[in-house]
Design a protein around this motif. Structure first.
Motif, PDB file in Angstrom:
ATOM      1  N   ALA A   7       0.829  -1.208   0.000  1.00 46.04           N
ATOM      2  CA  ALA A   7       0.000   0.000   0.000  1.00 46.04           C
ATOM      3  C   ALA A   7       0.867   1.263   0.000  1.00 46.04           C
ATOM      4  O   ALA A   7       0.576   2.233  -0.707  1.00 46.04           O
ATOM      5  N   GLU A   8       1.931   1.243   0.772  1.00 43.68           N
ATOM      6  CA  GLU A   8       2.766   2.449   0.890  1.00 43.68           C
ATOM      7  C   GLU A   8       3.919   2.451  -0.114  1.00 43.68           C
ATOM      8  O   GLU A   8       4.772   3.320  -0.048  1.00 43.68           O
ATOM      9  N   ARG A   9       3.959   1.428  -0.956  1.00 47.26           N
ATOM     10  CA  ARG A   9       4.994   1.333  -1.991  1.00 47.26           C
ATOM     11  C   ARG A   9       6.396   1.474  -1.394  1.00 47.26           C
ATOM     12  O   ARG A   9       7.220   2.258  -1.857  1.00 47.26           O
ATOM     13  N   ARG A  10       6.605   0.731  -0.338  1.00 48.00           N
ATOM     14  CA  ARG A  10       7.876   0.859   0.371  1.00 48.00           C
ATOM     15  C   ARG A  10       9.016   0.266  -0.420  1.00 48.00           C
ATOM     16  O   ARG A  10       8.825  -0.715  -1.159  1.00 48.00           O
ATOM     17  N   LYS A  11      10.191   0.799  -0.214  1.00 45.71           N
ATOM     18  CA  LYS A  11      11.379   0.258  -0.875  1.00 45.71           C
ATOM     19  C   LYS A  11      12.011  -0.787   0.044  1.00 45.71           C
ATOM     20  O   LYS A  11      13.024  -0.538   0.691  1.00 45.71           O
ATOM     21  N   VAL A  12      11.338  -1.889   0.105  1.00 44.22           N
ATOM     22  CA  VAL A  12      11.848  -3.003   0.925  1.00 44.22           C
ATOM     23  C   VAL A  12      12.103  -4.184  -0.016  1.00 44.22           C
ATOM     24  O   VAL A  12      11.425  -4.323  -1.031  1.00 44.22           O
ATOM     25  N   ILE A  13      13.105  -4.968   0.302  1.00 40.89           N
ATOM     26  CA  ILE A  13      13.391  -6.122  -0.560  1.00 40.89           C
ATOM     27  C   ILE A  13      13.645  -7.400   0.250  1.00 40.89           C
ATOM     28  O   ILE A  13      13.985  -7.340   1.438  1.00 40.89           O
ATOM     29  N   LEU A  14      13.453  -8.518  -0.468  1.00 45.90           N
ATOM     30  CA  LEU A  14      13.840  -9.826   0.065  1.00 45.90           C
ATOM     31  C   LEU A  14      15.064 -10.276  -0.725  1.00 45.90           C
ATOM     32  O   LEU A  14      15.105 -10.169  -1.943  1.00 45.90           O
ATOM     33  N   LEU A  15      16.056 -10.768   0.011  1.00 44.86           N
ATOM     34  CA  LEU A  15      17.314 -11.179  -0.602  1.00 44.86           C
ATOM     35  C   LEU A  15      17.499 -12.668  -0.341  1.00 44.86           C
ATOM     36  O   LEU A  15      17.071 -13.175   0.691  1.00 44.86           O
ATOM     37  N   SER A  16      18.139 -13.344  -1.273  1.00 42.76           N
ATOM     38  CA  SER A  16      18.363 -14.777  -1.017  1.00 42.76           C
ATOM     39  C   SER A  16      19.612 -14.954  -0.162  1.00 42.76           C
ATOM     40  O   SER A  16      20.521 -14.124  -0.185  1.00 42.76           O
ATOM     41  N   GLU A  17      19.631 -16.045   0.566  1.00 37.93           N
ATOM     42  CA  GLU A  17      20.762 -16.287   1.478  1.00 37.93           C
ATOM     43  C   GLU A  17      22.090 -16.387   0.735  1.00 37.93           C
ATOM     44  O   GLU A  17      23.119 -15.939   1.212  1.00 37.93           O
ATOM     45  N   LYS A  18      22.017 -16.994  -0.460  1.00 43.57           N
ATOM     46  CA  LYS A  18      23.238 -17.184  -1.240  1.00 43.57           C
ATOM     47  C   LYS A  18      23.825 -15.832  -1.627  1.00 43.57           C
ATOM     48  O   LYS A  18      25.034 -15.597  -1.512  1.00 43.57           O
ATOM     49  N   ARG A  19      22.936 -14.912  -2.067  1.00 43.75           N
ATOM     50  CA  ARG A  19      23.410 -13.593  -2.495  1.00 43.75           C
ATOM     51  C   ARG A  19      23.874 -12.773  -1.297  1.00 43.75           C
ATOM     52  O   ARG A  19      24.721 -11.896  -1.433  1.00 43.75           O
TER      53      ARG A  19
END
Lengths: 417, 248
Positions: free
Chosen positions: A149-161
């Motif tokens: 809803a708030e168009r946040r700049k959040v990300i999910l990263l993989s463990e390998k990366r």
């Protein structure tokens, strides 16, 4: 118990012969189990390499129209947008478990301090994506509705990366990464699947739409079906889905190329069919081997019955009924088949475990990525239970004809022999 | 004469028994046998080979069926019995003693003696206990755990006698019981049978040896499928071969 004691005497009398037959049965069961285990290894590998997508997902992408419609020419590009998700939710509540919009931006670079990764794909998703694509969050959290809803700049990263960006092993959870000139907060780390060689970062789809000026457009609509268990239902659903999308995006309801629909459930069904054919043929192979063992038992029992004609005559004279004799022979046969069958079964299970330990986790290195080619080649308990049942039945069958022969022995004839 | 309380009770009653063996050349073996054996009698059936005496014994032992006539065993009609019923009567009413002993080779003496009780569903402990008692009666207690191939002929036959007795049958049927024994052990076995007779057991012995036959009370001579004559042997000890000896 008493009967076992009776059988023990006659089994021990011909140790060598019993052993030889037993080995035939044991090797039959051994092969049955090992074939099953190897088959399971191949099937598990299919499953594993199929990746993280849930198997009943239906993917929809925009295409180009192939028919003129409503005053518009053919060859028009169709771009899906946010309305598609709402339409599916409204029109197909009974046929769908969930729907998520996906929009991605590729060819990006992500960096943390001096470390960086190129050719990164930023995939904008909906929180429901986690369930639909079996995305496993190991640390932190999944993207939630407020992020969207708030168009946040959040990300999910993989463990390998994470390891690649932070070679010294510092946790990047709650750290900011620089992605294409913008800072994103890492809110969660997800488990890598073995298959993907690409670096994928997940973010709310609304964030991608906003940051890259994509308006309300989406690249893909992913639907997880409900109760679409027949070919017919799947086909009907696809047709209606196409019609629904045609209404929103103004294309002919039967235009096959305006949107591309990939129904994994149908693929999956074929895959399952292939798996079960493999499994059945392995059973048949194993059973044939087992049958040769069983025929051996039957033969041995026949010879043994012939040799023991006099004994049965004596037993009958002393008051054994035909049923007493039949029961004794069949039990003897079951005991031989069962005992050696279990020996074979245990050897088979042990061999499967050995395979699992030695090649089960070996991976095939294909340069950019690693492929597991033999996953968990073991059998489950139900296979063992089935095999037990098969052994008892086949033991009884092997014993039946000899037993019948033995019981029809006339005591006077037997005693005269 | 000694006192026998059952002397007038009928044990075996055969009337008009006919038996034909079917084949390319049908063989009429028994041509109408009438025989009456009372409870407690010691009877010998004598005849040359081919006279039909073995067939008669098989019919008496419910090992074979007959074509015509009537057979009452302790007042039970025996005719065209189902295998199961025949097995039941054999088990409960008849004790067999064979020429070739017919012990089971992979069972020891005690287990052999106990076998008939297995088919009565008697527990193993109980039947082994009883088997030991009967082995003691035939003087083989110390041999209980020997296998048949470790026993002499006489000992084997005594084991077989113990086995025949363990179910407390109505009659003992002995088919050439001394046929495979030397004269000394033959005497032992016959003495054992005589002792059983003194205890009131009904015994039928089939033999072609007159030395054996003359130790019984009554000798039934069979010839060509018919009873030739029945001889009362009033004083078995006065047999032509002297007391306690068996002519081989």
């Amino acid at each position: 118990m008493d009967l076992l004691y009776e059988i023990w005497g006659s089994v021990m009398r011909n140790k060598m012969r019993t052993l030889a037959t037993g080995i035939a049965v044991a090797s039959g069961l051994f092969l049955l189990i090992v074939l099953q285990g190897a088959g399971n290894g191949i099937i598990h590998t299919f499953d594993r390499n199929r990746g993280g997508f849930s198997f009943d997902a239906i993917h929809v992408w925009g295409g180009w129209t192939s028919r003129a419609y409503d005053g518009m020419e053919r060859g028009r590009r169709i771009v899906l947008d946010n309305r598609a998700e709402d339409m599916v939710n409204l029109r197909f509540p009974a046929e769908t478990k969930g729907v998520t919009s996906i929009i991605s931006q590729s060819g990006l670079t992500v960096s943390y301090g001096t470390e960086y990764l190129a050719s990164v794909e930023l995939e904008g998703i909906h929180p429901r994506y986690a369930d639909m694509a079996s995305l496993k969050i190991v640390r932190g959290r999944m993207i939630h509705d407020l992020d969207v809803a708030e168009r946040r700049k959040v990300i999910l990263l993989s463990e390998k990366r994470e390891k690649e960006l932070s070679p010294r092993g510092k946790s990047l959870l709650n750290e900011y990464l620089l992605l294409d000139g913008k800072y994103f907060l890492v809110v969660g780390l997800y488990e890598d699947d073995q298959m993907s060689s690409q670096t994928t970062l997940y973010t709310p789809y609304t964030t991608v739409q906003t940051l890259y000026g994509r308006g309300t457009a989406i690249d893909e609509l992913m639907i997880s079906g409900k109760g679409l268990d027949t070919e017919q239902k799947n086909e009907l659903f696809e047709t209606r889905l196409r019609q629904g999308l045609g209404k929103i995006h103004t294309f002919h309801p039967e235009d096959q190329s305006a949107v591309w629909i990939w129904n994994q459930a149908r693929d999956n069904e074929q895959m399952n069919r292939a798996s079960s054919i493999l499994q059945i043929s392995l059973w048949i192979l194993g059973m044939l081997t087992l049958i040769s063992g069983v025929v051996g038992v039957s033969n041995i029992m026949l010879i043994s019955v012939k040799e023991r004609t006099r004994e049965f005559g004596i037993r009958k004279a002393l008051g054994a009924t035909p049923w007493n004799i039949i029961r004794m022979i069949i039990f003897e046969s079951i005991v031989i088949t069962g005992t050696f069958g279990y020996v074979g079964m245990f050897a088979g299970v042990a061999f499967c475990s050995y395979m699992d330990a030695s090649v089960g986790n070996r991976t095939l290195d294909i340069g950019v990525d690693k492929l597991q080619y033999f996953v968990d080649p073991t059998v489950d308990i139900s296979t063992c239970l089935w095999a037990t049942l098969v052994m008892i039945v086949s033991g009884a069958v092997a014993g039946f004809f000899p037993a019948h022969k033995a019981s029809s022995v006339k005591p006077i004839e037997a005693l005269r022999a | 004469m000694y006192f026998c309380p059952y002397i007038d009770i009928s044990m075996i009653k055969l009337s008009g028994i006919h038996k034909t063996y079917e084949g390319v050349q049908p063989l009429h073996v028994l041509k109408g046998i009438d025989l009456h054996i009372k409870k407690g009698e010691f009877v010998a059936i004598m005849g040359a080979s081919g006279s039909g005496k073995s067939t008669l014994l098989n019919i008496l032992g419910i090992l074979d069926d007959y074509d015509e006539g009537e057979y009452l065993l302790d007042e039970t009609p025996i005719r065209h019995l189902k295998e199961k019923k025949a097995a039941y009567y054999r088990n409960r009413m008849i004790g067999f003693i064979f020429q070739s002993f017919n012990l089971i080779a992979f069972k020891d003496a005690m287990e052999n003696v106990a076998l008939p009780l297995f088919y009565q569903g008697v527990s193993r402990r109980k039947r082994n206990e009883l088997a030991m008692q009967y082995l003691e009666k035939v003087g083989l207690r110390d041999w209980a755990h020997h296998y048949p191939n470790e026993l002499s002929g006489g000992q084997k036959q005594r084991v077989a006698i113990a086995r025949a007795l363990i179910t407390q049958p109505r009659i003992i049927l002995a088919d050439e019981p001394t046929g495979a024994l030397d004269s000394r052990t033959s005497v032992e076995v016959m003495e054992l049978l005589k002792a059983l007779h003194r205890q009131g057991m009904t015994i039928v012995v089939v033999t072609h040896e007159s030395g054996v036959a003359y130790q019984t009370q009554k000798i039934v001579h069979i010839k060509d499928g018919l009873i030739e004559r029945i001889e009362d042997n009033v004083d078995p000890s006065a047999s032509p071969f002297g007391n306690g000896s068996v002519m081989k």
